[in-house]
Design a protein around this motif. Sequence first.
Motif, short mmCIF file in Angstrom:
data_model
loop_
_atom_site.label_atom_id
_atom_site.label_comp_id
_atom_site.label_asym_id
_atom_site.label_seq_id
_atom_site.Cartn_x
_atom_site.Cartn_y
_atom_site.Cartn_z
N VAL A 79 0.86 -1.18 0.00
CA VAL A 79 0.00 0.00 0.00
C VAL A 79 0.90 1.24 0.00
N ARG A 80 0.78 2.05 -1.05
CA ARG A 80 1.63 3.26 -1.16
C ARG A 80 0.94 4.48 -0.56
N PHE A 81 -0.39 4.55 -0.74
CA PHE A 81 -1.13 5.69 -0.21
C PHE A 81 -2.39 5.22 0.49
N VAL A 82 -2.70 5.90 1.61
CA VAL A 82 -3.98 5.72 2.30
C VAL A 82 -4.67 7.08 2.26
N ILE A 83 -5.92 7.11 1.79
CA ILE A 83 -6.71 8.35 1.85
C ILE A 83 -7.79 8.13 2.89
N ASN A 84 -7.86 9.00 3.90
CA ASN A 84 -8.90 8.91 4.93
C ASN A 84 -10.12 9.74 4.51
N THR A 85 -11.31 9.15 4.56
CA THR A 85 -12.52 9.94 4.25
C THR A 85 -12.89 10.88 5.39
N HIS A 86 -12.53 10.53 6.64
CA HIS A 86 -12.76 11.39 7.80
C HIS A 86 -12.00 10.80 8.99
N TYR A 87 -12.08 11.43 10.15
CA TYR A 87 -11.15 11.11 11.24
C TYR A 87 -11.55 9.92 12.12
N HIS A 88 -12.79 9.44 12.03
CA HIS A 88 -13.25 8.42 12.98
C HIS A 88 -12.37 7.17 12.97
N GLY A 89 -12.26 6.57 14.17
CA GLY A 89 -11.33 5.46 14.37
C GLY A 89 -11.62 4.21 13.57
N ASP A 90 -12.88 4.04 13.14
CA ASP A 90 -13.20 2.86 12.34
C ASP A 90 -12.84 3.06 10.86
N HIS A 91 -12.29 4.24 10.53
CA HIS A 91 -11.82 4.53 9.16
C HIS A 91 -10.33 4.86 9.13
N THR A 92 -9.75 5.18 10.30
CA THR A 92 -8.35 5.63 10.35
C THR A 92 -7.49 4.77 11.28
N GLY A 93 -8.10 3.76 11.91
CA GLY A 93 -7.36 2.96 12.90
C GLY A 93 -6.13 2.28 12.33
N GLY A 94 -6.16 1.97 11.03
CA GLY A 94 -5.02 1.29 10.40
C GLY A 94 -3.93 2.24 9.92
N ASN A 95 -4.11 3.56 10.11
CA ASN A 95 -3.10 4.51 9.63
C ASN A 95 -1.70 4.19 10.17
N LEU A 96 -1.64 3.91 11.47
CA LEU A 96 -0.32 3.69 12.10
C LEU A 96 0.40 2.48 11.48
N PRO A 97 -0.23 1.28 11.46
CA PRO A 97 0.49 0.15 10.86
C PRO A 97 0.78 0.31 9.37
N PHE A 98 -0.15 0.90 8.61
CA PHE A 98 0.13 1.06 7.17
C PHE A 98 1.25 2.08 6.95
N ALA A 99 1.24 3.17 7.74
CA ALA A 99 2.32 4.15 7.61
C ALA A 99 3.66 3.52 8.00
N SER A 117 -5.50 16.32 17.96
CA SER A 117 -5.95 16.92 19.23
C SER A 117 -6.81 15.98 20.07
N GLY A 118 -7.45 15.00 19.43
CA GLY A 118 -8.49 14.26 20.15
C GLY A 118 -9.65 15.19 20.41
N GLY A 119 -10.62 14.73 21.20
CA GLY A 119 -11.76 15.59 21.49
C GLY A 119 -13.05 14.80 21.45
N LYS A 120 -14.13 15.52 21.54
CA LYS A 120 -15.43 14.87 21.64
C LYS A 120 -16.05 14.60 20.28
N GLU A 132 -15.38 10.58 24.16
CA GLU A 132 -14.08 11.28 24.19
C GLU A 132 -13.07 10.48 23.36
N ASN A 133 -12.44 11.13 22.40
CA ASN A 133 -11.40 10.49 21.59
C ASN A 133 -10.03 10.92 22.08
N LYS A 134 -9.15 9.95 22.27
CA LYS A 134 -7.77 10.27 22.65
C LYS A 134 -7.02 10.80 21.43
N PRO A 135 -6.02 11.65 21.65
CA PRO A 135 -5.18 12.06 20.52
C PRO A 135 -4.52 10.83 19.89
N ALA A 136 -4.42 10.82 18.57
CA ALA A 136 -3.79 9.69 17.87
C ALA A 136 -2.28 9.82 17.98
#
Length: 307
Positions: A79-99, A117-120, A132-136
């Motif tokens: 995987v060369r590029f990951v495009i996130n449609t939005h910030y929610h964890g069920d769409h971005t949770g794999g960012n860390l391992p893929f990066a 920032s994390g946040g509500k 409450e979302n923790k900062p990534a």
Amino acid sequence: MVVVLLAGVLGYAQEQDFSKVQIKVTKVSGNIYMLQGAGGNIAASVGDDGIVIVDDQYAPLADKIAAALKGIGVTDKPVRFVINTHYHGDHTGGNLPFAAQGATVIAQDNVRKRLESGGKSGVGNGPNEAKENKPAPAGALPIITFDHDVTVHLNGEDIRALHFPAGHTDGDSIIFFPKANVVHMGDDYVRYGFPFIDVLAGGSAQGMIAACQKVIPQLPPDVKVIPGHGDLSNLDEMRDYVKMLQETTATVQKAIDSGKSVEQMKQAKILAPWDKYANKFITSDIFIDTLYNSLTNAKNASFVQHN
Ligand SMILES: [Zn+2]
């Protein structure tokens, strides 16, 4: 069940057992595939140049997702590029391992801001008020961000991410694959019924409707539509969804105009005609909260105009 649905839609990873999740691969069109496991749907462009994925579900699924992509049998490239449609964890949770495996993560400016920032997140009141979302971690943040749009030219396709403000969140992008005639709607279009709208993160029903209305007339009639959640779809099904959003929004607006409180709207069951859209995560009452907060949150009004 509520926990599972919350996990699926809001991104609670900790309660979920990912060991049993299997990744289902659907060939959509040309070299575009849809992957379903847990969390948001993934779109993948798989070709000689390598792989681009739109969204990446949860970190514990990254190896299974990578294996499923390899199993398509088109390329051994990563995987060369990951495009996130939005910030929610069920769409971005794999960012860390893929990066960590060398992928570059791309997203709209507000996705990076909210991950950093994390946040509500939540609809703003009632039983689904806020989470409450923790900062990534730094390694999960998008490296390339954009304000309005960006295009990734790979595998003979011009993969375009276009930002629509104040819909599901304030950082949504819809992703177009014009050559293959496919669109990934992110969570501006979902198929589990009444949608979760993250009002606390700048989302609104009006923005969600505006995004869909802007996109639908520009797409070819036979475009394949990948929703944020649920099975592969088409424009007719998306039009039904937009109609439901418009009718329910108008119903709540009318109740607001006649001076009804949220509690009175719930007691009167004003969304009863759309009961079939109610689900364990977004009940009719929670959708009344959502629409009421969307409509009375004046700061959204200016965002909806922007294209
Ligand atoms: Zn979402």
